[in-house]
Motif scaffolding. Sequence first.
Motif, PDB file in Angstrom:
ATOM      1  N   PRO A 196     -51.315 -77.899 113.634  1.00 26.78           N
ATOM      2  CA  PRO A 196     -50.195 -77.272 112.771  1.00 26.78           C
ATOM      3  C   PRO A 196     -50.675 -76.387 111.951  1.00 26.78           C
ATOM      4  CG  PRO A 196     -50.825 -79.647 112.234  1.00 26.78           C
ATOM      5  CD  PRO A 196     -51.580 -79.353 113.396  1.00 26.78           C
ATOM      6  N   GLN A 197     -51.850 -76.205 111.406  1.00 26.52           N
ATOM      7  CA  GLN A 197     -52.447 -75.380 110.475  1.00 26.52           C
ATOM      8  C   GLN A 197     -52.375 -74.083 110.961  1.00 26.52           C
ATOM      9  OE1 GLN A 197     -51.985 -76.632 107.395  1.00 26.52           O
ATOM     10  NE2 GLN A 197     -54.003 -75.937 106.820  1.00 26.52           N
ATOM     11  N   SER A 198     -52.647 -73.800 112.372  1.00 27.45           N
ATOM     12  CA  SER A 198     -52.717 -72.339 113.040  1.00 27.45           C
ATOM     13  C   SER A 198     -51.594 -72.001 113.797  1.00 27.45           C
ATOM     14  CB  SER A 198     -54.015 -72.493 113.949  1.00 27.45           C
ATOM     15  OG  SER A 198     -55.125 -72.852 113.029  1.00 27.45           O
ATOM     16  N   VAL A 199     -50.322 -72.849 113.767  1.00 31.33           N
ATOM     17  CA  VAL A 199     -49.428 -72.407 114.707  1.00 31.33           C
ATOM     18  C   VAL A 199     -48.708 -71.160 114.131  1.00 31.33           C
ATOM     19  CG1 VAL A 199     -49.385 -74.638 115.920  1.00 31.33           C
ATOM     20  CG2 VAL A 199     -47.826 -73.921 113.722  1.00 31.33           C
ATOM     21  N   GLY A 200     -47.907 -70.611 115.157  1.00 30.73           N
ATOM     22  CA  GLY A 200     -47.130 -69.599 114.680  1.00 30.73           C
ATOM     23  C   GLY A 200     -45.733 -69.453 115.572  1.00 30.73           C
ATOM     24  N   ILE A 201     -44.686 -68.736 115.166  1.00 31.69           N
ATOM     25  CA  ILE A 201     -43.460 -68.721 115.808  1.00 31.69           C
ATOM     26  C   ILE A 201     -43.232 -67.308 116.644  1.00 31.69           C
ATOM     27  CG2 ILE A 201     -41.766 -67.662 114.195  1.00 31.69           C
ATOM     28  CD1 ILE A 201     -41.425 -70.884 116.005  1.00 31.69           C
ATOM     29  N   TRP A 202     -44.181 -66.418 116.450  1.00 31.81           N
ATOM     30  CA  TRP A 202     -43.875 -65.077 117.057  1.00 31.81           C
ATOM     31  C   TRP A 202     -43.810 -65.042 118.760  1.00 31.81           C
ATOM     32  CZ3 TRP A 202     -41.397 -61.022 117.218  1.00 31.81           C
ATOM     33  CH2 TRP A 202     -41.828 -59.856 117.875  1.00 31.81           C
ATOM     34  N   GLY A 203     -44.825 -65.781 119.412  1.00 32.23           N
ATOM     35  CA  GLY A 203     -44.776 -66.103 120.765  1.00 32.23           C
ATOM     36  C   GLY A 203     -43.322 -66.610 121.375  1.00 32.23           C
ATOM     37  N   ALA A 204     -42.990 -67.663 120.481  1.00 30.32           N
ATOM     38  CA  ALA A 204     -41.590 -68.235 121.241  1.00 30.32           C
ATOM     39  C   ALA A 204     -40.491 -67.197 120.833  1.00 30.32           C
ATOM     40  CB  ALA A 204     -41.322 -69.687 120.504  1.00 30.32           C
ATOM     41  N   LEU A 205     -40.559 -66.634 119.383  1.00 33.53           N
ATOM     42  CA  LEU A 205     -39.423 -65.538 119.147  1.00 33.53           C
ATOM     43  C   LEU A 205     -39.596 -64.526 120.258  1.00 33.53           C
ATOM     44  CD1 LEU A 205     -37.317 -64.786 117.377  1.00 33.53           C
ATOM     45  CD2 LEU A 205     -39.201 -64.007 115.513  1.00 33.53           C
ATOM     46  N   LYS A 206     -40.514 -63.849 120.222  1.00 33.73           N
ATOM     47  CA  LYS A 206     -40.548 -62.657 121.175  1.00 33.73           C
ATOM     48  C   LYS A 206     -39.993 -63.025 122.610  1.00 33.73           C
ATOM     49  CE  LYS A 206     -43.565 -59.155 123.281  1.00 33.73           C
ATOM     50  NZ  LYS A 206     -44.988 -58.459 123.250  1.00 33.73           N
ATOM     51  N   GLY A 207     -40.604 -64.480 123.169  1.00 37.32           N
ATOM     52  CA  GLY A 207     -39.799 -65.055 124.563  1.00 37.32           C
ATOM     53  C   GLY A 207     -38.414 -64.884 124.457  1.00 37.32           C
ATOM     54  N   SER A 208     -37.989 -65.382 123.297  1.00 44.88           N
ATOM     55  CA  SER A 208     -36.302 -65.669 123.126  1.00 44.88           C
ATOM     56  C   SER A 208     -35.787 -64.257 123.143  1.00 44.88           C
ATOM     57  CB  SER A 208     -36.149 -66.272 121.853  1.00 44.88           C
ATOM     58  OG  SER A 208     -36.499 -67.633 121.745  1.00 44.88           O
ATOM     59  N   ILE A 209     -36.411 -63.247 122.527  1.00 47.87           N
ATOM     60  CA  ILE A 209     -35.947 -61.775 122.693  1.00 47.87           C
ATOM     61  C   ILE A 209     -35.800 -61.476 124.033  1.00 47.87           C
ATOM     62  CG2 ILE A 209     -36.284 -59.384 121.755  1.00 47.87           C
ATOM     63  CD1 ILE A 209     -37.203 -60.684 119.239  1.00 47.87           C
ATOM     64  N   LEU A 210     -36.915 -61.378 124.812  1.00 49.08           N
ATOM     65  CA  LEU A 210     -36.963 -61.042 126.062  1.00 49.08           C
ATOM     66  C   LEU A 210     -36.109 -61.656 126.909  1.00 49.08           C
ATOM     67  CD1 LEU A 210     -40.875 -60.530 126.600  1.00 49.08           C
ATOM     68  CD2 LEU A 210     -39.220 -58.822 126.033  1.00 49.08           C
ATOM     69  N   THR A 211     -35.951 -63.039 126.822  1.00 51.15           N
ATOM     70  CA  THR A 211     -34.970 -63.777 127.811  1.00 51.15           C
ATOM     71  C   THR A 211     -33.632 -63.393 127.417  1.00 51.15           C
ATOM     72  OG1 THR A 211     -36.700 -65.738 127.681  1.00 51.15           O
ATOM     73  CG2 THR A 211     -34.250 -66.129 128.324  1.00 51.15           C
ATOM     74  N   MET A 212     -33.278 -63.096 126.240  1.00 53.01           N
ATOM     75  CA  MET A 212     -31.650 -62.658 125.753  1.00 53.01           C
ATOM     76  C   MET A 212     -31.472 -61.115 126.322  1.00 53.01           C
ATOM     77  SD  MET A 212     -30.142 -65.260 124.253  1.00 53.01           S
ATOM     78  CE  MET A 212     -31.023 -66.189 125.577  1.00 53.01           C
ATOM     79  N   PHE A 213     -32.594 -60.441 126.338  1.00 51.49           N
ATOM     80  CA  PHE A 213     -32.470 -59.142 126.815  1.00 51.49           C
ATOM     81  C   PHE A 213     -32.016 -59.235 128.339  1.00 51.49           C
ATOM     82  CE2 PHE A 213     -33.879 -55.293 129.015  1.00 51.49           C
ATOM     83  CZ  PHE A 213     -33.270 -54.179 127.996  1.00 51.49           C
ATOM     84  N   ILE A 214     -32.738 -60.047 129.184  1.00 54.79           N
ATOM     85  CA  ILE A 214     -32.369 -60.097 130.374  1.00 54.79           C
ATOM     86  C   ILE A 214     -30.995 -60.847 130.607  1.00 54.79           C
ATOM     87  CG2 ILE A 214     -33.239 -61.137 132.747  1.00 54.79           C
ATOM     88  CD1 ILE A 214     -34.846 -59.015 131.950  1.00 54.79           C
ATOM     89  N   THR A 215     -30.766 -61.840 130.049  1.00 53.34           N
ATOM     90  CA  THR A 215     -29.341 -62.341 129.915  1.00 53.34           C
ATOM     91  C   THR A 215     -28.251 -61.295 129.725  1.00 53.34           C
ATOM     92  OG1 THR A 215     -30.286 -64.444 129.153  1.00 53.34           O
ATOM     93  CG2 THR A 215     -28.032 -64.272 129.195  1.00 53.34           C
TER      94      THR A 215
END
Length: 423
Positions: A196-215
């Motif tokens: 938990p000290q090293s996790v980040g949200i950018w990977g999931a956020l970028k994945g959401s942006i790409l997925t929403m773009f395709i949608t």
Amino acid sequence: MSEPAMTETTSDVQARRRALMDKGLAKRRAADRRFRWLGFVAVAFSALMLAFLLINMSSAGIAGFQRSEVRFDIPLAGSMQIDAKRLAQPDPMGGLELAGLEKVVGNAAKTALGPEADDLVGQGAWREVATAIIADPSLLGSTYSASLPASDDLASAQRGEGEPGMQQLAVKLASEGKLVRVFDKGFLSRSDATSPQSVGIWGALKGSILTMFITLVLAFPVGVLSALYLEEYAPKNRWTEWIEISINNLAAVPSIIFGLLGLAVFLAIFPHYRSAPLIGGMTLALMTMPVIVISGRNAIKAVPPSIRDAALAIGASKVQVVFNHVLPLALPGILTGTIIGMARALGETAPLLMIGMRAFVASPPSGFTAPSSVLPVQIFLWSDEIDRGFVERTSAAIVVLLVFLLLMNGLAIYLRNRFEKRW
């Protein structure tokens, strides 16, 4: 004697009528006041619940945007056999690892924190030092004041959890200024990790942006064109009635059914793109399209028939009437329904779990066909962890998701107000 009696009787009747009218008016006014207050109470209750949700999530998410770090000096001058030219070559991180940067960081930690430093500094913390050196090669000739992530045990001890001995050590290091709790700027730029000290949200956020773009690319044009055809061109017969009923039923189908459809169809056609934004976007497009069709048809119906009649009267063709007059006037309602449907799709987890977007992805997706995760699934995975550090990160990720949803709904309101001026 009869005339005065008749006059009194008429006056009494009129008085009774006035009294009944006043009584009826009083009841209607009282009912109006009650309805007005009930509406105010309902709006106030909804606002309070929204404020409670936002305040609760924000207060819980504050800790998730922070992390425990240990601070000590690392003498880099003369510690490694590496120069700035090596950093300009491919894979500078590997070059620093071969030059012994990990050992240099470990020795500096033991000097500053004691022999138990291996249990106090997070695994892979030396990579943050390497990143700083790559960004500024001049650090190789100086002493670097590092602020590196603490180990999970030390972070838990700083929160008052774990073994008493580790808690005492955490208090001692904190009093010496070597253990601090600071805002984690890297939380928004890193990806998933095992700590938990090293996790980040950018990977999931970028994945959401790409997925929403395709949608959006798939669902919006198909949904709008379908709405235009059904409302402006399709004949009114049993076939179109059956299509309308099917679209209304699809809008009410549970989202996990679309996940099963994506699993059975899209992954069968593209078996190598499992957990990719392309498959996730196609699956969510199926779920969002009926919502866009229904909102689009309602917006098209709201355009006055006189607009169509006037355009046809001056010689416009049916296509010109639809695309130059009807569609621009219906666009505010179409865009509002589209963005609300997209916001619903952004929060879906079940269909994406069915197509495998729950994999551990340690780096942001490089494209639409790369393995990826999305914000709702990332929140689900972190909430299933035992470590309290992941629980705090879950709250922070929820705050990011709520901000994303608020921005999308704010965009819907802006577009609606912007295009409504064309009326």
